[in-house]
Structures are given as structure tokens and as C-alpha cells.
Design a protein around this motif. Structure first.
Motif, PDB file in Angstrom:
ATOM      1  N   GLN A  96       0.841  -1.201   0.000  1.00  0.00           N
ATOM      2  CA  GLN A  96       0.000   0.000   0.000  1.00  0.00           C
ATOM      3  C   GLN A  96       0.877   1.253   0.000  1.00  0.00           C
ATOM      4  OE1 GLN A  96      -3.139  -0.089  -0.403  1.00  0.00           O
ATOM      5  NE2 GLN A  96      -3.872  -2.097   0.289  1.00  0.00           N
ATOM      6  N   PRO A 148       0.989   5.601  -0.894  1.00  0.00           N
ATOM      7  CA  PRO A 148       0.043   6.691  -0.595  1.00  0.00           C
ATOM      8  C   PRO A 148      -1.174   6.729  -1.505  1.00  0.00           C
ATOM      9  CG  PRO A 148       2.286   7.490  -0.375  1.00  0.00           C
ATOM     10  CD  PRO A 148       2.395   6.079  -0.889  1.00  0.00           C
ATOM     11  N   ALA A 149      -1.025   6.342  -2.787  1.00  0.00           N
ATOM     12  CA  ALA A 149      -2.157   6.378  -3.720  1.00  0.00           C
ATOM     13  C   ALA A 149      -2.879   5.046  -3.827  1.00  0.00           C
ATOM     14  CB  ALA A 149      -1.673   6.813  -5.103  1.00  0.00           C
ATOM     15  N   GLY A 150      -2.498   4.069  -3.000  1.00  0.00           N
ATOM     16  CA  GLY A 150      -3.180   2.783  -3.023  1.00  0.00           C
ATOM     17  C   GLY A 150      -2.248   1.628  -3.334  1.00  0.00           C
ATOM     18  N   SER A 165       0.077  -0.903  -4.837  1.00  0.00           N
ATOM     19  CA  SER A 165       1.030  -0.712  -5.927  1.00  0.00           C
ATOM     20  C   SER A 165       1.965  -1.898  -6.026  1.00  0.00           C
ATOM     21  CB  SER A 165       1.835   0.584  -5.711  1.00  0.00           C
ATOM     22  OG  SER A 165       0.968   1.693  -5.519  1.00  0.00           O
ATOM     23  N   GLU A 180       2.234   2.528 -12.141  1.00  0.00           N
ATOM     24  CA  GLU A 180       1.752   3.695 -11.409  1.00  0.00           C
ATOM     25  C   GLU A 180       1.353   3.320  -9.985  1.00  0.00           C
ATOM     26  OE1 GLU A 180      -1.407   5.698 -13.463  1.00  0.00           O
ATOM     27  OE2 GLU A 180      -0.574   5.183 -15.435  1.00  0.00           O
ATOM     28  N   GLU A 181       1.448   4.299  -9.103  1.00  0.00           N
ATOM     29  CA  GLU A 181       0.927   4.117  -7.746  1.00  0.00           C
ATOM     30  C   GLU A 181      -0.579   3.875  -7.819  1.00  0.00           C
ATOM     31  OE1 GLU A 181       1.284   6.705  -4.469  1.00  0.00           O
ATOM     32  OE2 GLU A 181       3.466   6.560  -4.343  1.00  0.00           O
ATOM     33  N   GLY A 182      -1.039   2.941  -7.006  1.00  0.00           N
ATOM     34  CA  GLY A 182      -2.463   2.630  -6.963  1.00  0.00           C
ATOM     35  C   GLY A 182      -2.922   1.693  -8.063  1.00  0.00           C
ATOM     36  N   ARG A 183      -2.005   1.273  -8.947  1.00  0.00           N
ATOM     37  CA  ARG A 183      -2.353   0.396 -10.068  1.00  0.00           C
ATOM     38  C   ARG A 183      -1.600  -0.926  -9.966  1.00  0.00           C
ATOM     39  NH1 ARG A 183      -6.223   0.800 -13.574  1.00  0.00           N
ATOM     40  NH2 ARG A 183      -4.870   0.307 -15.362  1.00  0.00           N
TER      41      ARG A 183
END
Length: 546
Positions: free
Chosen positions: A232, A234-236, A238, A285-288
Motif C-alpha cells: 500500500q 500513498p495512492a493505493g 502498488s 503507477e501508484e495505486g495500479r
């Protein structure tokens, strides 16, 4: 004067088959040879032929040694330094080196010609028959390459993962000609539900660099040079590459807590790990994170399917080897009508699994060039992962029965195959996960649904019973809102129908009996083929006689 045997001598060995060794796993597998040609990899026949001899000879023998001595975790050295090292039997390294050198983990990426994925799939299928545990790090290394290639800074990692070199030394990647890559996704609180992961990724000063803190419940191949992990940010959630050794040579900040005491897969180590501020580089990407790693998951699911098909094939080969030599009631076992029915039925199941897996491999191979094949790969991988893997445990047990008690002792390979058989059904998403993926593809991806229907309709007109089953499937797919509780029923029906279509279009001599036994009559137990089935011809084909 000839001395008479002692009156108490009872140990006269008679009516025993020869040891199963020095088999040519390529030459004896007509279904595999035909599938490789049909699916576009005929130009790779020579290296496959070579590996078939290795897999049925030296690698087959090495597999017993690699499983006899399980991996050993050493957390500290004699001076008390943390080392987190796993020791393997030398046969494990022999298996890994041979496989890596011959392209089991990299041929898809080394060769730019069409058919390379199919040839690599066939290599994996042959290797898995000799020893399944090493297939785990080989599969992950192969599947990691396209993910690593998403990041230009990780080009060296991608190239060395695909390279035909195996180097087990614990060194930084820059000091090695070839590497292996593992995975770390599963945590205690969630297996398939990876979005519930709690491992934290904190950004560092460097671009794309993070510090990982957390725990992984299953950390596959803990002696890999690096692992793709989910955490996890900051953007989810990853995806990250976490190396064993940093570029400076220092060991990364993680602790191997223990090795898993598994049902099977004994040659390979699986572990639990704690990340204690471990350095990692973000991939994608972050969160992806899930979207980034999904291509790796798709490729590993294909290898689960290949592994299950390979286990079936080796179990069948063991049963045939025994039944063609062992005698009972005045005849060889294979000459008894009921045993012949069982062996022929197993041969049908094995061939159907093999051709299904190789057809999916062709779809994966063609996916970058052909959107229809990419769409087929999406749904057929889930169908095959569910169905073929689910068939393996019962299949291996039936093969054990062909040997009787001899199939239950460790001198035989069958106990190892039986322990191994459930793994591919569990790893990379259990049966329910695969079936839900099928429903999702049918409901949300019309291109996948159309590609599947196109593949099924390609066999229309070849068998009246198949045509009737196809029409039922077409009618059922007209309603895309299949209830979740019916996902297994729908997936099983589509998987068997797809196997029938592949066999029919291939002109397999087993296709008619597959349709008759699996589509028209149902298939509750092996050895129930109809009267009049050409049992001896099926058995000869399975044994490698044209």
C-alpha cells in the motif's frame, strides 16, 4: 555340481516391470508433438526433442534427489549475522540450471519469432513431468519479464531473467549473468483479496524508490534475486520490485521467518517473510498494482494449466509402463478389458488437457498481434486454469490404482505426483476465483465472449452430439447475467466444450470418444468408455505408437 537354492529362500523377483527411466518424453507423446506443430512452433522441434530426452533421463532421476532432501532455512551464520539463506540439494540446482539454460524460463522472450510462447510452454510441460517444484521459480521468472520491461530502469533485470543462465550465488544482480524472480502477494488477512494487503510502502527521496514494512504469508522462492510484491503506497495498492541484494552489495532489509511445511512441492522452498524497511522500486503507477502485475498472473495461470496437464501425462506414462509389463491371471494388465478401458479413458483426458494448454499458449503467443487471440487468451486461461487443474488429483489417483500398492510407496513417482496435484488448482487463484473471472469476462468483455464462441463454432458440423452441446452453450451465453452460484457449472461446461472443439478441429483419433463420454453421457468415473471404443489403439497412441 549345481547347488540347489536354500529351502528358506523366498525372495525371487518375478513379474515386476523394469524401472521407469530413460524415457524420451517428447518422442512418446504424440499429442504434444502434434499440438506443437499445429499451434505454430514446428521450427522448435529439435530443442524440444533434446529436452524430452533430458527430462525423461537425467532430470527425472535428479527429481527424486531434489525431493528427498527438503530445503533448509538458515537465518544466521556461526557468528550470529543475519543471512536468511535457504540450502537446497545439489539436484535442485542441476534441475534449475538445465531448465534455465534450455529456455524454460526465457525462450518466449529470447526468440522473436512466432511460436516461441508455444515452444516455451512445451518445454515447461516436459520439465514439469521430471520435477514440478522447480517449475515454481521458473514460471515466476518467465512471467516477470513483461512486467519488468515496463520500467526502463529495470531493463537489466528483465534481460537477465530471460537469459539462459542460472547463477545461484547470493550476489547483486549486476554481478550475475542470469537471475530468478519470485513473488510476494499473499498476506495473513487475505489470500486472493490482495487489496486487503497491509504492507506499507513509504516513498524515499529517489525517483520511484520506496521503503517496505510488512509481512507476507506466502513468499515464493525465497532465494530469488528479487521479488515482485504488492504494498500500500500513498495512492493505493502498488507493485514493487524488491531485490535480495542492493546494488552496493548490502543485503536488503527483510527477514525470512520460516519455510512452509507443505503437502507437496518439497524440492522448492516457500516462506513467510517480514519487510523491515526493505528498499524497493515501484513498477507501474501508484495505486495500479493489480493492473501492473496482471500480465504476470495471466502467464503463471497458463503454467498452472501446463503443470496439471504435465502431471496427468506423467501419471499416465507411469500407469502404462506398469500395465504393459505386469501380469495377472495369465495376461498382461493392459490386456484385461477393464484395465484397458481405464487406461484408454485416462489417455483421452490427458490428451484433452495437453491440447487445451497448448491452444491457450498459441493465443498468448499471438495476443500482441491479434486482438481476437488476446481476447480468447483472457477467457480460455481462466477456463483452463479452473478445469484442467481441477481434474489432476483424481486423475493421478486413478493412475495409482493401476499400480496398486506399488503406486502408494515413495519408490514410485506417483505419491509425489499425488501430493503435487492439488497445488496448481490453489496457486494463482483457486477454482472459484477462476470461475468468477469467467463470469466477469462474459458479462463485461464482449470481445472475449465473441472469441470463445468463434473458437467453439469452428468445430460445428464435425459431430452431431457436439453441435447439440454447442447450441446449448450458445443459448446459455445469450444471457450474460449468469448467477454467481452457477459459475462453476457454466465454466465446467464451457471448458469441456472447448476441449472437444480443439480435439475435433485437430482431427484427433480420440475426439469422438471424448465427445461421447464427456459431452453426451457425462463422466463420473474413469473406465466407463462405451462398448466398441478402440481401446488398444488409444493406448498405443498414448504410449507413443503412431
Amino acid at each position: 555340481m549345481q547347488q540347489s537354492p536354500a529351502p528358506f529362500e523366498t525372495h525371487v523377483v518375478d513379474n515386476q516391470p523394469t524401472p521407469f527411466r530413460d524415457h524420451d518424453l517428447w518422442a512418446e507423446d504424440l499429442a504434444l508433438q502434434e499440438a506443437v506443430r499445429r499451434e505454430g512452433a514446428a521450427s522448435f522441434a529439435k530443442p524440444l526433442q533434446h529436452y524430452g530426452k533430458l527430462a525423461g533421463g537425467d532430470l527425472y532421476s535428479a527429481g527424486f534427489d531434489a525431493n528427498r532432501q527438503r530445503p533448509l532455512l538458515r537465518t544466521h551464520d556461526a557468528q550470529g549475522h543475519r543471512i536468511d539463506t535457504v540450502d537446497f540439494h545439489p539436484a535442485y540446482h542441476q534441475l534449475m540450471a538445465t531448465a534455465k539454460t534450455h529456455g524454460v524460463a526465457g525462450l518466449s522472450w529470447q526468440s522473436g519469432q512466432p511460436g516461441a510462447h508455444v515452444a516455451r510452454a512445451a518445454l515447461s510441460y516436459l520439465h514439469h513431468q521430471a520435477e514440478a517444484g522447480t517449475s515454481c521459480p521458473l514460471t515466476m521468472t518467465h512471467a516477470a519479464v513483461p512486467v519488468l520491461r515496463q520500467v526502463p530502469a529495470l531493463a537489466e533485470w528483465a534481460d537477465k531473467a530471460a537469459a539462459p543462465f542460472y547463477d545461484p550465488r547470493d550476489l547483486p544482480v549486476g554481478d550475475k549473468p542470469g537471475i530468478t524472480v519470485g513473488m510476494g502477494m499473499t498476506e495473513k488477512q487475505g489470500g486472493s483479496d490482495v487489496r486487503s494487503n497491509t504492507t506499507r510502502a513509504t516513498p524515499l527521496a529517489g525517483e520511484g524508490e520506496y521503503s517496505l514494512v510488512g509481512h507476507k504469508w506466502f513468499f515464493s522462492a525465497p532465494m530469488s534475486d528479487g521479488w515482485l510484491v504488492l504494498a500500500q503506497a500513498p495512492a493505493g495498492l502498488s507493485c514493487f520490485l524488491m531485490p535480495r541484494r542492493l546494488a552496493c552489495g548490502r543485503r536488503n532489509a527483510f527477514h525470512l521467518m520460516r519455510l512452509k511445511d507443505k503437502l507437496g512441492d518439497w524440492a522448492n522452498a516457500s516462506s513467510e517473510v517480514e519487510f523491515c524497511g526493505a528498499w524497493a522500486r515501484r513498477v507501474g503507477e501508484e495505486g495500479r498494482g493489480v493492473a501492473t502485475i496482471i500480465e504476470m498472473v495471466m502467464l503463471t495461470r497458463l503454467d498452472c494449466m501446463l503443470g496439471a496437464a504435465a502431471q496427468m501425462r506423467m501419471a499416465l506414462a507411469q500407469a502404462l509402463h506398469h500395465a504393459r509389463q505386469r501380469r495377472s491371471f495369465g495376461k498382461r494388465l493392459v490386456e484385461h478389458a477393464l484395465m484397458a478401458n481405464v487406461l484408454a479413458d485416462l489417455a483421452i483426458e490427458s490428451e484433452a488437457a495437453t491440447v487445451f494448454a497448448l491452444r491457450v499458449a498459441r493465443a498468448v503467443d499471438a495476443a500482441p498481434r491479434d486482438p481476437a487471440e488476446a481476447a480468447l487468451a483472457r477467457i480460455a486461461t481462466a477456463l483452463g486454469k479452473f478445469w484442467v487443474c481441477k481434474r489432476a488429483p483424481g486423475f493421478v489417483n486413478e493412475a495409482q490404482e493401476c499400480l496398486g500398492g506399488a503406486g502408494y510407496v515413495e519408490e514410485s513417482m506417483l505419491p509425489r505426483l499425488y501430493r503435487q496435484a492439488p497445488l496448481n488448482s490453489i496457486w494463482e487463484g483457486s477454482g472459484n476465483v477462476q470461475c468468477l473471472d469467467v463470469l466477469r469476462a462474459l458479462a463485461r468483455e464482449p470481445q472475449s465472449r465473441d472469441a470463445l464462441l468463434g473458437e467453439l463454432q469452428g468445430a460445428a458440423g464435425m459431430h452431431a452430439g457436439y453441435d447439440a452441446a454447442l447450441q446449448r452453450a450458445v443459448d446459455g451465453l445469450a444471457d450474460t447475467a449468469v448467477e454467481e452460484g452457477q459459475a462453476r457449472r457454466t465454466s465446467a461446461a464451457l471448458a469441456v466444450l472447448l476441449q472437444a472443439a480443439i480435439l475435433l478441429r485437430a482431427g484427433s483419433p480420440l475426439a469422438q470418444d471424448f465427445v461421447q463420454s464427456r459431452l453426451l453421457r457425462g463422466h463420473a468415473v474413469y473406465g466407463t468408455l462405451d462398448k466398441g471404443a478402440l481401446l488398444s489403439q488409444m493406448i498405443q497412441r498414448a504410449a507413443g505408437a503412431a
